[in-house]
Every structure is written in C-alpha cells, then in structure tokens.
Design a protein around this motif. Sequence first.
Motif, PDB file in Angstrom:
ATOM      1  N   VAL A   1       0.608  -1.085   0.124  1.00  0.00           N
ATOM      2  CA  VAL A   1       0.114   0.185   0.379  1.00  0.00           C
ATOM      3  C   VAL A   1       0.642   1.286  -0.092  1.00  0.00           C
ATOM      4  CG1 VAL A   1      -1.681   1.158   1.007  1.00  0.00           C
ATOM      5  CG2 VAL A   1      -1.985  -1.558   1.454  1.00  0.00           C
ATOM      6  N   ALA A   2       2.299   0.926   1.095  1.00  0.00           N
ATOM      7  CA  ALA A   2       2.949   2.579   0.735  1.00  0.00           C
ATOM      8  C   ALA A   2       3.537   2.669  -0.419  1.00  0.00           C
ATOM      9  CB  ALA A   2       3.911   2.387   2.165  1.00  0.00           C
ATOM     10  N   VAL A   3       3.934   1.600  -1.162  1.00  0.00           N
ATOM     11  CA  VAL A   3       4.735   1.443  -2.096  1.00  0.00           C
ATOM     12  C   VAL A   3       3.513   2.692  -3.616  1.00  0.00           C
ATOM     13  CG1 VAL A   3       5.734   0.423  -4.274  1.00  0.00           C
ATOM     14  CG2 VAL A   3       6.396  -0.048  -1.634  1.00  0.00           C
ATOM     15  N   THR A   4       2.579   1.450  -3.500  1.00  0.00           N
ATOM     16  CA  THR A   4       0.792   2.141  -4.015  1.00  0.00           C
ATOM     17  C   THR A   4       1.169   3.775  -4.373  1.00  0.00           C
ATOM     18  OG1 THR A   4      -0.090  -0.005  -4.716  1.00  0.00           O
ATOM     19  CG2 THR A   4      -1.337   2.040  -4.808  1.00  0.00           C
ATOM     20  N   ALA A   5       1.068   4.029  -3.044  1.00  0.00           N
ATOM     21  CA  ALA A   5       0.575   5.648  -2.304  1.00  0.00           C
ATOM     22  C   ALA A   5       1.664   6.689  -3.152  1.00  0.00           C
ATOM     23  CB  ALA A   5       0.364   5.464  -1.232  1.00  0.00           C
ATOM     24  N   LEU A   6       2.994   6.330  -2.733  1.00  0.00           N
ATOM     25  CA  LEU A   6       4.190   6.876  -2.907  1.00  0.00           C
ATOM     26  C   LEU A   6       4.542   7.318  -5.140  1.00  0.00           C
ATOM     27  CD1 LEU A   6       7.165   5.775  -0.601  1.00  0.00           C
ATOM     28  CD2 LEU A   6       5.950   7.530  -0.444  1.00  0.00           C
ATOM     29  N   VAL A   7       4.350   5.414  -5.302  1.00  0.00           N
ATOM     30  CA  VAL A   7       4.139   6.222  -7.115  1.00  0.00           C
ATOM     31  C   VAL A   7       3.111   7.096  -7.459  1.00  0.00           C
ATOM     32  CG1 VAL A   7       4.366   4.518  -8.876  1.00  0.00           C
ATOM     33  CG2 VAL A   7       5.102   4.148  -6.937  1.00  0.00           C
ATOM     34  N   GLY A   8       1.939   6.890  -6.970  1.00  0.00           N
ATOM     35  CA  GLY A   8       0.884   7.762  -6.910  1.00  0.00           C
ATOM     36  C   GLY A   8       0.962   9.084  -7.022  1.00  0.00           C
ATOM     37  N   GLY A   9       1.665   9.771  -5.680  1.00  0.00           N
ATOM     38  CA  GLY A   9       1.812  10.341  -5.529  1.00  0.00           C
ATOM     39  C   GLY A   9       3.012  11.744  -6.230  1.00  0.00           C
ATOM     40  N   SER A  10       4.130  10.626  -6.281  1.00  0.00           N
ATOM     41  CA  SER A  10       4.789  10.808  -7.238  1.00  0.00           C
ATOM     42  C   SER A  10       4.290  11.668  -8.711  1.00  0.00           C
ATOM     43  CB  SER A  10       6.144   9.781  -7.511  1.00  0.00           C
ATOM     44  OG  SER A  10       6.827   9.569  -6.296  1.00  0.00           O
ATOM     45  N   VAL A  11       3.564  10.704  -9.004  1.00  0.00           N
ATOM     46  CA  VAL A  11       2.822  11.167 -10.376  1.00  0.00           C
ATOM     47  C   VAL A  11       2.486  12.743 -10.419  1.00  0.00           C
ATOM     48  CG1 VAL A  11       1.136  10.424 -11.902  1.00  0.00           C
ATOM     49  CG2 VAL A  11       2.210   8.737 -11.088  1.00  0.00           C
ATOM     50  N   LEU A  12       0.918  12.755  -9.051  1.00  0.00           N
ATOM     51  CA  LEU A  12       0.389  14.113  -9.088  1.00  0.00           C
ATOM     52  C   LEU A  12       1.599  14.990  -9.367  1.00  0.00           C
ATOM     53  CD1 LEU A  12      -1.975  12.468  -6.669  1.00  0.00           C
ATOM     54  CD2 LEU A  12      -2.166  13.395  -9.392  1.00  0.00           C
ATOM     55  N   LEU A  13       2.915  14.996  -8.252  1.00  0.00           N
ATOM     56  CA  LEU A  13       3.642  15.824  -8.140  1.00  0.00           C
ATOM     57  C   LEU A  13       4.983  16.464  -9.532  1.00  0.00           C
ATOM     58  CD1 LEU A  13       5.374  17.634  -5.773  1.00  0.00           C
ATOM     59  CD2 LEU A  13       7.042  15.533  -5.681  1.00  0.00           C
ATOM     60  N   ALA A  14       4.908  15.518 -10.618  1.00  0.00           N
ATOM     61  CA  ALA A  14       5.266  15.552 -11.159  1.00  0.00           C
ATOM     62  C   ALA A  14       4.489  15.992 -12.699  1.00  0.00           C
ATOM     63  CB  ALA A  14       6.046  14.117 -12.391  1.00  0.00           C
ATOM     64  N   ALA A  15       3.432  15.801 -12.452  1.00  0.00           N
ATOM     65  CA  ALA A  15       2.007  16.914 -12.701  1.00  0.00           C
ATOM     66  C   ALA A  15       2.338  17.643 -12.612  1.00  0.00           C
ATOM     67  CB  ALA A  15       1.073  16.358 -12.606  1.00  0.00           C
ATOM     68  N   ALA A  16       2.043  18.415 -11.403  1.00  0.00           N
ATOM     69  CA  ALA A  16       2.632  19.639 -10.426  1.00  0.00           C
ATOM     70  C   ALA A  16       3.786  20.264 -10.982  1.00  0.00           C
ATOM     71  CB  ALA A  16       2.282  19.775  -9.430  1.00  0.00           C
ATOM     72  N   GLU A  17       4.538  19.608 -10.942  1.00  0.00           N
ATOM     73  CA  GLU A  17       5.679  20.896 -11.089  1.00  0.00           C
ATOM     74  C   GLU A  17       5.972  20.667 -13.021  1.00  0.00           C
ATOM     75  OE1 GLU A  17      10.294  18.866 -12.716  1.00  0.00           O
ATOM     76  OE2 GLU A  17       9.173  17.730 -11.402  1.00  0.00           O
ATOM     77  N   MET A  18       5.438  19.761 -13.551  1.00  0.00           N
ATOM     78  CA  MET A  18       5.593  20.841 -14.994  1.00  0.00           C
ATOM     79  C   MET A  18       4.349  21.759 -15.657  1.00  0.00           C
ATOM     80  SD  MET A  18       5.285  17.311 -16.923  1.00  0.00           S
ATOM     81  CE  MET A  18       4.266  15.945 -16.335  1.00  0.00           C
ATOM     82  N   LEU A  19       3.166  21.850 -15.185  1.00  0.00           N
ATOM     83  CA  LEU A  19       2.374  22.950 -14.995  1.00  0.00           C
ATOM     84  C   LEU A  19       3.005  24.085 -14.176  1.00  0.00           C
ATOM     85  CD1 LEU A  19      -0.980  21.030 -13.847  1.00  0.00           C
ATOM     86  CD2 LEU A  19      -0.704  22.542 -16.184  1.00  0.00           C
ATOM     87  N   GLN A  20       3.293  24.243 -12.561  1.00  0.00           N
ATOM     88  CA  GLN A  20       4.428  25.202 -11.925  1.00  0.00           C
ATOM     89  C   GLN A  20       5.619  25.395 -13.095  1.00  0.00           C
ATOM     90  OE1 GLN A  20       6.887  24.749 -10.498  1.00  0.00           O
ATOM     91  NE2 GLN A  20       7.440  27.144 -10.255  1.00  0.00           N
ATOM     92  N   SER A  21       6.168  24.939 -13.816  1.00  0.00           N
ATOM     93  CA  SER A  21       7.719  25.383 -14.465  1.00  0.00           C
ATOM     94  C   SER A  21       6.754  26.021 -15.537  1.00  0.00           C
ATOM     95  CB  SER A  21       8.210  24.292 -14.986  1.00  0.00           C
ATOM     96  OG  SER A  21       8.396  23.132 -13.904  1.00  0.00           O
ATOM     97  N   ALA A  22       5.825  25.326 -16.414  1.00  0.00           N
ATOM     98  CA  ALA A  22       5.482  26.024 -17.664  1.00  0.00           C
ATOM     99  C   ALA A  22       4.726  27.635 -17.121  1.00  0.00           C
ATOM    100  CB  ALA A  22       4.810  25.598 -18.599  1.00  0.00           C
ATOM    101  N   GLY A  23       4.015  27.441 -16.499  1.00  0.00           N
ATOM    102  CA  GLY A  23       3.559  28.556 -15.684  1.00  0.00           C
ATOM    103  C   GLY A  23       4.630  29.819 -15.232  1.00  0.00           C
ATOM    104  N   SER A  24       5.579  29.306 -14.608  1.00  0.00           N
ATOM    105  CA  SER A  24       5.936  30.472 -13.864  1.00  0.00           C
ATOM    106  C   SER A  24       7.033  30.827 -15.196  1.00  0.00           C
ATOM    107  CB  SER A  24       7.476  29.755 -13.016  1.00  0.00           C
ATOM    108  OG  SER A  24       8.355  28.635 -13.365  1.00  0.00           O
TER     109      SER A  24
END
Length: 405
Positions: A301-324
């Motif tokens: 469960v921990a691995v699934t949560a960490l992988v899922g959170g990392s996918v969301l964090l990557a999406a946040a990074e790409m949007l934040q980078s483009a906007g900034s």
Amino acid sequence: MPNMLPPSRPQRTLAVAQLSNSLGDGAYYVTSALYFTHVVGLAPARIGLGLTVAWAVGSVVGVPLGRIADRRGPRGTAVLLALATGAAVASFLVVRDFLPFLVAACLYATAQSGLAAARQALLAGLVAEEERTAVLAHLQSTLNAGLAVGAALGGLALSAGSRPAYLGVFAIDALSFLLCALVLLRVPAVAPAPAVRGARLEVLRDRPYAVITLLNTVLLLRMPLLSLGLPLWITECTDAPEWLVSALFMLNTGAVMLFQVRTARSVTGLATAARAIRRSGAFALTACGVFALSAGSPPRVAVTALVGGSVLLAAAEMLQSAGSWQLGFGLAPAGRIGEYQGFFGSGVTVARTLGPLLLTALLVGMGALGWLLLGGLFLVASYALGPVARWAAGTRQEPAPVSVV
C-alpha cells in the motif's frame, strides 16, 4: 525522442548546450556528497554549512551578473560563466580542507547562478516572446534527459567507490561546462540591450515582481521535496523499500522529459500561466495527501501511495514550470531580461537552501499533518500568484495585452 528538441537551429544549439552540462551535473549531483565526505574528508555538517553559504552568495550575485549579460551581451557572458563554472568544478579536484572548499563552492554557485541568468537573456534575444515558454519546455526535457544519463554515470562511480572514480566524475563535469561554452559560441550573438532609465538594479525596487518571485520560491520547494524530503520520508516513516527512492527519481525525470513540452502548450500568456499554476497547486496538495497515506501502511500500500503521489507531483511540477516561465519572462521589462531572470532564478537557490530545514521539520517532525500543511502551503501560494501577476501587469509601462484572471 524528437519531441525533446526545439524546431529551429539556434534553439537546438541551446538545447545541445543544455544537454552537455546537464550530463556532468547529473553525475555530480549523485556523487558530490560522498566525494566530499569520503575523499576530501569533510564532516557532513561543514559541507552543509559551506553549500548554504555558497548558494546564498550565488543568489545575491546572480542579479548583477544578469545585469552584465544585458549590457555586455548575453552570449559572451554565458560563455565566460560556463568556463568559470567548469573551473570551479575542476578546483574541487584539489580541495583538501574546508576553507578552499568554501571558496570553490562560492565560485561554483556564483557562476551557476549567473550562467542561468545569462542563458535566459540569450534565449530572450533569440526567441520571439510568444514562443519562449514552448522553447523552455524543450530545454527542460533536454535537461532531464541529460541529468538521467549523468546520474547513471554517477551510479557507476558510486558502485566502484574508489577515489579515481569520484575524481573522474568531477573531471567529466568540468569538461561538460567547457563543451557547453564551445557550443554556446555557435549560437548567434545577441546585441547588448540599450541602456534603460531607472535604478541600476531596478528589479530590487519592483515590489510586484519580488512578491511573484517569493511565491514562486514557495512552489519550488518541490525540488528539495524530491531530492531530500521524500527519501527521508520513505526511509524514516514508511515500510516501503529503500530502492523506491531511486525509482521515484527516475519516474519524475522520465515524466518531465516526455511530457513537459506537451504540458507547456496550454500556456500562451499571463492568464493561462496563472491558470496552470493554480492547477499545479491543486495537484501538489493532492500529491501531499496521497504521500501522507503511506505512513503506517503495509509495504504494498505504501509503494502504491508513493508512486501515485509522485505521478501527481510530476504533473504539478510541469504545470508550475510552464506557468512560472511565462510569468518570469512576461513581466520582465525589455532590456532587463538578464537582471530580472537573475533575481527570479534566485528562488531556486533559496528553495534549495532553506527547503531542507522546513521539509525535515514538517515531514519527519510532524508526519502526515506535516504533509497536509505543506500541501496547503503549495495551494495558497499557487492561488495567490494570479492576483499578484495582475498587480504586476498593471504596473508595467506597457501592460500585457492579455488580462490575468
């Protein structure tokens, strides 16, 4: 992966320059801490102190170096700073004590900060304003590809664990900046910007731009979160395997390499930049909530949560980078791109300097509640950037034609 490369020849040359030194940097990032402790013999606390001082100096000096790029020409300035960065890395090969290490680290951080500002000024002179965000997305993809390959080379040095292996990595990094300088000489020259009325460092008096830089710095806490916060959380607070640390780094690097260009296509002005950053804040908050679920959970469960959170964090990074990128360039006055980018880029330095202290206190000290507080901080900063960008656009002598909503 042709999607990584910009369409025109000058832009492709910039991408090659980015690739050349990111290969060396990737190897440097994964080996430097062990090199300074195992080979040089410095205590970890002294290394941390030295790097904190160095990056603090670099964040301050980056602004006047960006100003020099504006006034003397960004290509020549970038070439000289690339050579200075390579010389700083080479000097680490002969460092044997704390004081020489501190001097070399300050030179390295100063040259790196100035090089980033000069490159941005060079890009601004070669690329039309409406195309800059797209080109920066290509360069970011190239950067991540280089870091990934460089990290693999660094991993080979770590596996060998010998002094020659570490020294070889530093030599490769130094040579990569020499190659970067040579490649930058092939980029068309950009004429120095004409003198602009006002204070010599006008950016320091531009309060709206300063607030934007501050809010963007908060969002840039995702950088030490990936390199330090998550590894500490995984090893100290979850039952997930330690190898997941490197797997999540590769996941992030690969996602940005493949999808940053596509993500940036939706950002075409200040309004769409503000919208992308708001979305990034929502993704970051959700990612932090998912990361929090990994504490006390079974390993699967921990691995699934960490992988899922990392996918969301990557999406946040790409949007934040483009906007900034759009905000940083779009709100900088003509003739002061290097100066303003030097100031805007200091947010990276501040986030990397102060972020470890904040993230350690929040995540290791407070656990799941710390994740929620961090996610809330990301969300508030992302939503605040829109109104502040509207304020900044209204203070420009020539306000952006697209309103910020």
